[in-house]
Motif scaffolding. Structure first.
Motif, PDB file in Angstrom:
ATOM      1  N   GLN A 124      -7.917  -4.436  -7.361  1.00 17.50           N
ATOM      2  CA  GLN A 124      -7.696  -3.808  -7.898  1.00 17.50           C
ATOM      3  C   GLN A 124      -7.485  -4.406  -9.363  1.00 17.50           C
ATOM      4  O   GLN A 124      -8.448  -3.886 -10.320  1.00 17.50           O
ATOM      5  CB  GLN A 124      -5.592  -3.927  -7.715  1.00 17.50           C
ATOM      6  N   SER A 125      -8.035  -5.970  -9.488  1.00 19.30           N
ATOM      7  CA  SER A 125      -8.499  -6.561 -10.635  1.00 19.30           C
ATOM      8  C   SER A 125     -10.078  -6.191 -11.041  1.00 19.30           C
ATOM      9  O   SER A 125     -10.212  -5.539 -11.963  1.00 19.30           O
ATOM     10  CB  SER A 125      -8.004  -7.764 -10.576  1.00 19.30           C
ATOM     11  N   LYS A 126     -10.519  -5.984 -10.028  1.00 18.44           N
ATOM     12  CA  LYS A 126     -12.033  -4.737 -10.173  1.00 18.44           C
ATOM     13  C   LYS A 126     -11.828  -3.828 -10.307  1.00 18.44           C
ATOM     14  O   LYS A 126     -13.384  -2.872 -10.366  1.00 18.44           O
ATOM     15  CB  LYS A 126     -12.756  -5.527  -8.603  1.00 18.44           C
ATOM     16  N   GLY A 127     -10.939  -2.390 -10.715  1.00 18.60           N
ATOM     17  CA  GLY A 127     -11.015  -1.823 -10.407  1.00 18.60           C
ATOM     18  C   GLY A 127     -10.760  -0.515  -8.814  1.00 18.60           C
ATOM     19  O   GLY A 127     -11.693   0.340  -9.325  1.00 18.60           O
ATOM     20  N   ARG A 128     -11.765  -1.738  -8.160  1.00 14.53           N
ATOM     21  CA  ARG A 128     -11.840  -0.467  -6.896  1.00 14.53           C
ATOM     22  C   ARG A 128     -10.381  -0.554  -6.041  1.00 14.53           C
ATOM     23  O   ARG A 128      -9.986  -1.168  -4.685  1.00 14.53           O
ATOM     24  CB  ARG A 128     -12.616  -1.581  -5.651  1.00 14.53           C
ATOM     25  N   LEU A 129      -9.682   0.861  -6.340  1.00  8.72           N
ATOM     26  CA  LEU A 129      -8.263   1.145  -6.227  1.00  8.72           C
ATOM     27  C   LEU A 129      -8.286   0.952  -4.778  1.00  8.72           C
ATOM     28  O   LEU A 129      -7.070   0.848  -3.892  1.00  8.72           O
ATOM     29  CB  LEU A 129      -8.010   1.781  -7.100  1.00  8.72           C
ATOM     30  N   ALA A 130      -9.170   2.143  -4.064  1.00  5.26           N
ATOM     31  CA  ALA A 130      -9.087   2.372  -2.601  1.00  5.26           C
ATOM     32  C   ALA A 130      -8.930   1.995  -1.972  1.00  5.26           C
ATOM     33  O   ALA A 130      -8.266   1.306  -0.824  1.00  5.26           O
ATOM     34  CB  ALA A 130     -10.219   3.394  -2.537  1.00  5.26           C
ATOM     35  N   ASP A 131     -10.276   0.067  -2.204  1.00  6.71           N
ATOM     36  CA  ASP A 131     -10.213  -1.111  -1.673  1.00  6.71           C
ATOM     37  C   ASP A 131      -8.696  -1.418  -1.629  1.00  6.71           C
ATOM     38  O   ASP A 131      -8.660  -2.082  -0.718  1.00  6.71           O
ATOM     39  CB  ASP A 131     -11.816  -1.335  -1.474  1.00  6.71           C
ATOM     40  N   ARG A 145      -5.806  -0.573  -1.441  1.00  4.54           N
ATOM     41  CA  ARG A 145      -4.438  -0.306  -1.394  1.00  4.54           C
ATOM     42  C   ARG A 145      -5.077  -0.485   0.228  1.00  4.54           C
ATOM     43  O   ARG A 145      -3.940  -0.303   1.016  1.00  4.54           O
ATOM     44  CB  ARG A 145      -4.630   1.578  -1.342  1.00  4.54           C
ATOM     45  N   THR A 146      -6.109  -0.290   0.661  1.00  4.36           N
ATOM     46  CA  THR A 146      -5.912  -0.416   2.549  1.00  4.36           C
ATOM     47  C   THR A 146      -6.090  -1.716   2.356  1.00  4.36           C
ATOM     48  O   THR A 146      -5.464  -1.534   3.277  1.00  4.36           O
ATOM     49  CB  THR A 146      -7.970  -0.183   2.370  1.00  4.36           C
ATOM     50  N   TYR A 147      -6.683  -2.820   1.904  1.00  2.42           N
ATOM     51  CA  TYR A 147      -5.798  -3.788   2.221  1.00  2.42           C
ATOM     52  C   TYR A 147      -4.829  -4.448   1.666  1.00  2.42           C
ATOM     53  O   TYR A 147      -4.065  -5.256   2.591  1.00  2.42           O
ATOM     54  CB  TYR A 147      -6.699  -5.312   1.106  1.00  2.42           C
ATOM     55  N   ALA A 148      -3.982  -3.451   0.913  1.00  6.10           N
ATOM     56  CA  ALA A 148      -2.479  -3.737   1.348  1.00  6.10           C
ATOM     57  C   ALA A 148      -1.668  -3.350   1.946  1.00  6.10           C
ATOM     58  O   ALA A 148      -0.715  -4.283   2.590  1.00  6.10           O
ATOM     59  CB  ALA A 148      -1.751  -2.948  -0.573  1.00  6.10           C
ATOM     60  N   TYR A 149      -2.681  -1.607   2.329  1.00  3.44           N
ATOM     61  CA  TYR A 149      -1.453  -1.713   3.891  1.00  3.44           C
ATOM     62  C   TYR A 149      -1.800  -2.061   5.180  1.00  3.44           C
ATOM     63  O   TYR A 149      -1.532  -2.504   6.153  1.00  3.44           O
ATOM     64  CB  TYR A 149      -2.054  -0.110   3.849  1.00  3.44           C
ATOM     65  N   GLN A 150      -3.206  -2.693   5.444  1.00  5.56           N
ATOM     66  CA  GLN A 150      -2.789  -4.498   5.956  1.00  5.56           C
ATOM     67  C   GLN A 150      -2.154  -4.988   5.921  1.00  5.56           C
ATOM     68  O   GLN A 150      -1.438  -5.872   6.916  1.00  5.56           O
ATOM     69  CB  GLN A 150      -5.176  -4.857   5.918  1.00  5.56           C
ATOM     70  N   ASN A 188      -4.799  14.878  -5.190  1.00  2.17           N
ATOM     71  CA  ASN A 188      -6.364  15.010  -4.886  1.00  2.17           C
ATOM     72  C   ASN A 188      -7.081  13.401  -5.461  1.00  2.17           C
ATOM     73  O   ASN A 188      -6.508  12.272  -4.813  1.00  2.17           O
ATOM     74  CB  ASN A 188      -7.535  15.762  -5.217  1.00  2.17           C
ATOM     75  N   CYS A 189      -8.147  13.177  -6.007  1.00  2.00           N
ATOM     76  CA  CYS A 189      -8.799  12.192  -6.180  1.00  2.00           C
ATOM     77  C   CYS A 189      -8.692  10.810  -5.361  1.00  2.00           C
ATOM     78  O   CYS A 189      -9.238  10.985  -4.198  1.00  2.00           O
ATOM     79  CB  CYS A 189      -7.858  11.830  -7.224  1.00  2.00           C
ATOM     80  N   TRP A 190      -7.862   9.593  -5.200  1.00  2.00           N
ATOM     81  CA  TRP A 190      -9.025   8.549  -4.900  1.00  2.00           C
ATOM     82  C   TRP A 190      -7.719   8.184  -4.515  1.00  2.00           C
ATOM     83  O   TRP A 190      -7.967   7.806  -3.018  1.00  2.00           O
ATOM     84  CB  TRP A 190      -8.643   7.308  -5.525  1.00  2.00           C
ATOM     85  N   ILE A 191      -6.758   9.111  -4.686  1.00  2.00           N
ATOM     86  CA  ILE A 191      -4.857   8.869  -3.862  1.00  2.00           C
ATOM     87  C   ILE A 191      -4.968   9.890  -2.595  1.00  2.00           C
ATOM     88  O   ILE A 191      -4.506   9.075  -1.606  1.00  2.00           O
ATOM     89  CB  ILE A 191      -4.138   9.473  -4.983  1.00  2.00           C
TER      90      ILE A 191
END
Length: 352
Positions: free
Chosen positions: A238-245, A247-252, A342-345
């Motif tokens: 998140q701090s690097k602006g890689r929001l989709a990644d 979220r993936t790790y948050a769900y993991q 839509n978007c990355w969400i």
């Protein structure tokens, strides 16, 4: 009469009584100190911030490092207590999911565990606020630099120092690079690999960073600890602006620990921060992104009572920006229908 019957709790309750009755601070602080040294995990919830307040008062002018050490120690105590209640609560939640009717005793225990978790969450937030005055990059970096040579082989010190520098955003300095390199060599553990992966991201080597993130996860066998690792990776992403990644790790993380509410809150934060960019250029669309954030915050609160207060702040903040009944009517759509973001969400959310 019963010196071996949970003395830490007795010292803690005694000190709390003296505090409530207006006794001198020196009297109840000494008892809090005895409780902590006997068994910190048996201290009362309210005792922890009162004890920490006394620690700050006695050390703010001559030993700031000790303030940080005690913050880490007390935070570890809180986390262990929360994890203990969380595991018990998770058992009840699993029973209910499987259609098992809880007994009256189990229902009462479930309520008690939830209340304790919520109180501990408040205390964790309180002692963090109390330490904020001292935990700045301008203060932390010189302090750790001065102590570095004496602690180069102290794994606990290295771990806590690196974590605090990361959490406070003090990763731009050369000293951060230096301490992470020493840490990974002294302790090639899962936590150290996370720090080293973060350092690789800082250097722009994303492939190497991902390699070390995966190593960190593979080393851990305890599901709760693995969830913490995955959540920390999500925060870094998140701090690097890689929001989709992120979220993936948050769900993991949630796969390893389904009641890790802060993972849902992290997703809520990221959704809210993307409202304008993911709203499709439409005011109603922007508001629906906030609605998606609200739903994640409600989910966080429902699975993890320890973060109820923080979750309520998110719910109130994002809820004020979500669609109103009038907005829905003017848009010409039905309440309860599905709205695609839509978007990355890339997620559908229920229209309020």
């Amino acid at each position: 009469y019963y010196p071996n019957d949970n003395p830490a709790k007795i010292y803690s309750d005694w000190a709390d009584f003296l505090y409530k009755t207006g006794s001198p601070e020196t009297e109840y602080f000494e008892l809090f100190e005895k409780a902590y040294k006997t068994n910190p995990e048996e201290m009362g919830v309210k005792a922890i911030p009162l004890y920490y307040e006394g620690i700050i008062k006695r050390n703010k002018d001559n030993n700031v490092q000790f303030i940080f050490d005690m913050y880490d120690n007390l935070t570890d105590v809180i986390n262990r207590k929360v994890d203990n209640f969380s595991k018990k609560l998770e058992d009840f939640q699993t029973m209910e999911t499987n259609g098992v009717e809880l007994s009256d005793t189990q229902k009462n225990n479930k309520v008690a565990f939830s209340q304790n978790m919520e109180s501990l969450g408040l205390v964790a937030s309180l002692i963090t606020d109390m330490s904020e005055e001292y935990a700045t990059c301008e203060r932390l970096i010189p302090l750790y630099q001065a102590e570095f040579e004496n602690h180069k082989t102290d794994i606990t010190w290295l771990s806590r120092s690196v974590d605090r520098l990361q959490n406070k955003g003090c990763t731009d300095s050369d000293f951060y690079d230096q301490i992470v390199e020493v840490y990974i060599n002294a302790d090639p553990s899962s936590n150290a690999y996370i720090s080293y992966a973060n350092l690789q991201l800082k250097k722009g080597d994303e492939n190497k960073a991902l390699e070390y993130f995966k190593k960190a996860v593979s080393l851990e066998t305890d599901n709760y600890k693995k969830a913490d690792i995955l959540f920390k990776i999500a925060q870094i992403m998140q701090s690097k602006g890689r929001l989709a990644d992120a979220r993936t790790y948050a769900y993991q993380a949630l796969e390893s620990r389904p009641n890790l509410g802060k993972a849902y809150l992290l997703v809520a934060q990221m959704y809210a921060s993307s409202a304008n960019s993911c709203g499709g250029g439409d005011v109603f669309g922007v508001r629906m992104v906030y609605q998606a954030a609200v739903e994640k915050a409600y989910k966080a609160k429902s699975v993890d009572p320890s973060i109820s207060t923080l979750a309520n702040k998110f719910i109130n903040s994002y809820g004020s920006k979500a669609p109103t009944t009038e907005d829905v009517f003017l848009k010409g759509i039905s309440s309860g229908s599905s709205w695609r973001i839509n978007c990355w969400i890339s997620e559908s959310v229920r229209v309020p």
